[in-house]
Design a protein around this motif. Structure first.
Motif, PDB file in Angstrom:
ATOM      1  N   UNK A  84       0.825  -1.215   0.000  1.00 14.24           N
ATOM      2  CA  UNK A  84       0.000   0.000   0.000  1.00 14.24           C
ATOM      3  C   UNK A  84       0.853   1.257   0.000  1.00 14.24           C
ATOM      4  N   UNK A  85       0.368   2.292  -0.663  1.00 11.46           N
ATOM      5  CA  UNK A  85       1.040   3.591  -0.677  1.00 11.46           C
ATOM      6  C   UNK A  85       0.058   4.657  -0.210  1.00 11.46           C
ATOM      7  N   UNK A  86       0.523   5.506   0.683  1.00  8.42           N
ATOM      8  CA  UNK A  86      -0.345   6.513   1.282  1.00  8.42           C
ATOM      9  C   UNK A  86      -0.784   7.552   0.261  1.00  8.42           C
ATOM     10  N   UNK A  87      -2.087   7.833   0.266  1.00  6.98           N
ATOM     11  CA  UNK A  87      -2.625   8.915  -0.561  1.00  6.98           C
ATOM     12  C   UNK A  87      -2.870  10.167   0.274  1.00  6.98           C
ATOM     13  N   UNK A 147       5.672   0.651   3.078  1.00  8.67           N
ATOM     14  CA  UNK A 147       5.541  -0.790   2.938  1.00  8.67           C
ATOM     15  C   UNK A 147       6.521  -1.360   1.931  1.00  8.67           C
ATOM     16  N   UNK A 148       6.888  -2.640   2.152  1.00 14.05           N
ATOM     17  CA  UNK A 148       7.540  -3.417   1.119  1.00 14.05           C
ATOM     18  C   UNK A 148       6.488  -3.936   0.146  1.00 14.05           C
ATOM     19  N   UNK A 149       6.947  -4.624  -0.900  1.00 13.70           N
ATOM     20  CA  UNK A 149       6.027  -5.138  -1.912  1.00 13.70           C
ATOM     21  C   UNK A 149       5.178  -6.294  -1.399  1.00 13.70           C
ATOM     22  N   UNK A 150       5.657  -6.980  -0.372  1.00 14.03           N
ATOM     23  CA  UNK A 150       4.957  -8.145   0.107  1.00 14.03           C
ATOM     24  C   UNK A 150       5.552  -9.424  -0.467  1.00 14.03           C
ATOM     25  N   UNK A 151       5.569 -10.481   0.350  1.00 15.24           N
ATOM     26  CA  UNK A 151       6.009 -11.806  -0.086  1.00 15.24           C
ATOM     27  C   UNK A 151       4.818 -12.746  -0.003  1.00 15.24           C
ATOM     28  N   UNK A 152       4.502 -13.391  -1.123  1.00 15.97           N
ATOM     29  CA  UNK A 152       3.383 -14.330  -1.144  1.00 15.97           C
ATOM     30  C   UNK A 152       3.870 -15.692  -0.688  1.00 15.97           C
ATOM     31  N   UNK A 153       3.272 -16.194   0.399  1.00 16.02           N
ATOM     32  CA  UNK A 153       3.646 -17.477   0.989  1.00 16.02           C
ATOM     33  C   UNK A 153       2.529 -18.487   0.798  1.00 16.02           C
ATOM     34  N   UNK A 154       2.894 -19.685   0.365  1.00 13.14           N
ATOM     35  CA  UNK A 154       1.958 -20.810   0.299  1.00 13.14           C
ATOM     36  C   UNK A 154       2.528 -21.947   1.129  1.00 13.14           C
ATOM     37  N   UNK A 155       1.735 -22.428   2.085  1.00 14.45           N
ATOM     38  CA  UNK A 155       2.117 -23.577   2.896  1.00 14.45           C
ATOM     39  C   UNK A 155       1.279 -24.757   2.441  1.00 14.45           C
ATOM     40  N   UNK A 156       1.945 -25.761   1.917  1.00 15.75           N
ATOM     41  CA  UNK A 156       1.257 -26.912   1.325  1.00 15.75           C
ATOM     42  C   UNK A 156       1.035 -28.019   2.353  1.00 15.75           C
ATOM     43  N   UNK A 157      -0.198 -28.540   2.438  1.00 13.34           N
ATOM     44  CA  UNK A 157      -0.484 -29.599   3.416  1.00 13.34           C
ATOM     45  C   UNK A 157       0.276 -30.876   3.082  1.00 13.34           C
TER      46      UNK A 157
END
Lengths: 112, 112
Positions: free
Chosen positions: A43-46, B102-112
């Motif tokens: 997210x980026x602040x507006x 914020x950073x861009x975010x890291x998408x995490x998937x935990x597989x059963x």
């Protein structure tokens, strides 16, 4: 305690059309934020409000974006006219003094 | 160079694995360091926050801040499928604008 409420949750419009998003912050939270989150980005602040006053709107594209927070509670963010590049999730967050921010679920905007 | 850098992944691990998520930053004025979890089509949810340097533990989650290296980490022990989400690091300068970066975010998937 109820969370931050946003509506609508989803909106699809054609370019050049106007659109508005509404946010109801958590009760007692004086500070309100609008963020934009592009796909795959953070997210980026507006804009940030302290009560009814906009105290940081340096990142708000003022040629087409406007916001208001009448009576220091609910807030509305408007885009007119919308462009293709405005497709994003618009997040509202709020906090009380000295605490951290809580986010709403966001409004996902698609501009065709 | 962006103020906050985060590897977007995606990261896929088996259930029970230890997960390590990281961010680097360039602004030495950052004092508050947060980790948010964001499920698909939901708003960011505050997971943990740390003030200045050090470690903080909360159940299966541990947050670490190394200000000398401008590096923060989030560790998830005994990862569960319900941990599958995008993890966003965020930072803030104490006082002033209270603006989260914020950073861009890291998408995490935990597989059963």
């Amino acid at each position: 305690e109820a969370g931050v409420v946003q509506s609508p949750r989803y909106k699809i419009i054609e370019k050049k059309q106007p659109v508005a998003f509404w946010c109801n912050p958590i009760s007692g939270h004086n500070t309100l934020y609008w963020y934009r989150q592009n796909l795959g980005q953070g997210p980026e602040l507006l804009i940030r409000y302290e009560n009814e006053e906009a105290v940081d709107d340096s990142q708000l594209p003022k040629d087409r974006f406007s916001a208001e927070r009448l009576k220091g509670v609910d807030s509305t963010l408007k885009i007119q006219p919308a462009e293709l590049g405005d497709s994003a999730v618009y997040l509202c967050a709020s906090r009380r003094e000295g605490a951290l921010q809580f986010f709403g679920p966001g409004t996902r905007l698609t501009v065709l | 160079q962006k103020e906050v850098e985060q590897d977007p992944g995606p990261l896929s691990v088996p259930e029970g694995a230890i997960v390590s998520l990281n961010c680097t930053y360039s602004n030495s004025a950052f004092q508050y360091f947060m980790w948010y979890r964001q499920y698909s089509r939901k708003g960011p949810e505050l997971l943990m926050y740390t003030y200045s340097s050090g470690n903080k533990e909360d159940g299966r989650f541990t947050a670490q801040v190394d200000k000398s290296s401008k590096y923060i980490s989030l560790f998830i022990r005994d990862s569960q499928p319900s941990d599958s989400a995008t993890y966003l690091c965020a930072m803030m300068v104490q006082g002033g604008s209270e603006k989260l970066v914020f950073g861009k975010g890291t998408k995490l998937t935990v597989n059963p």
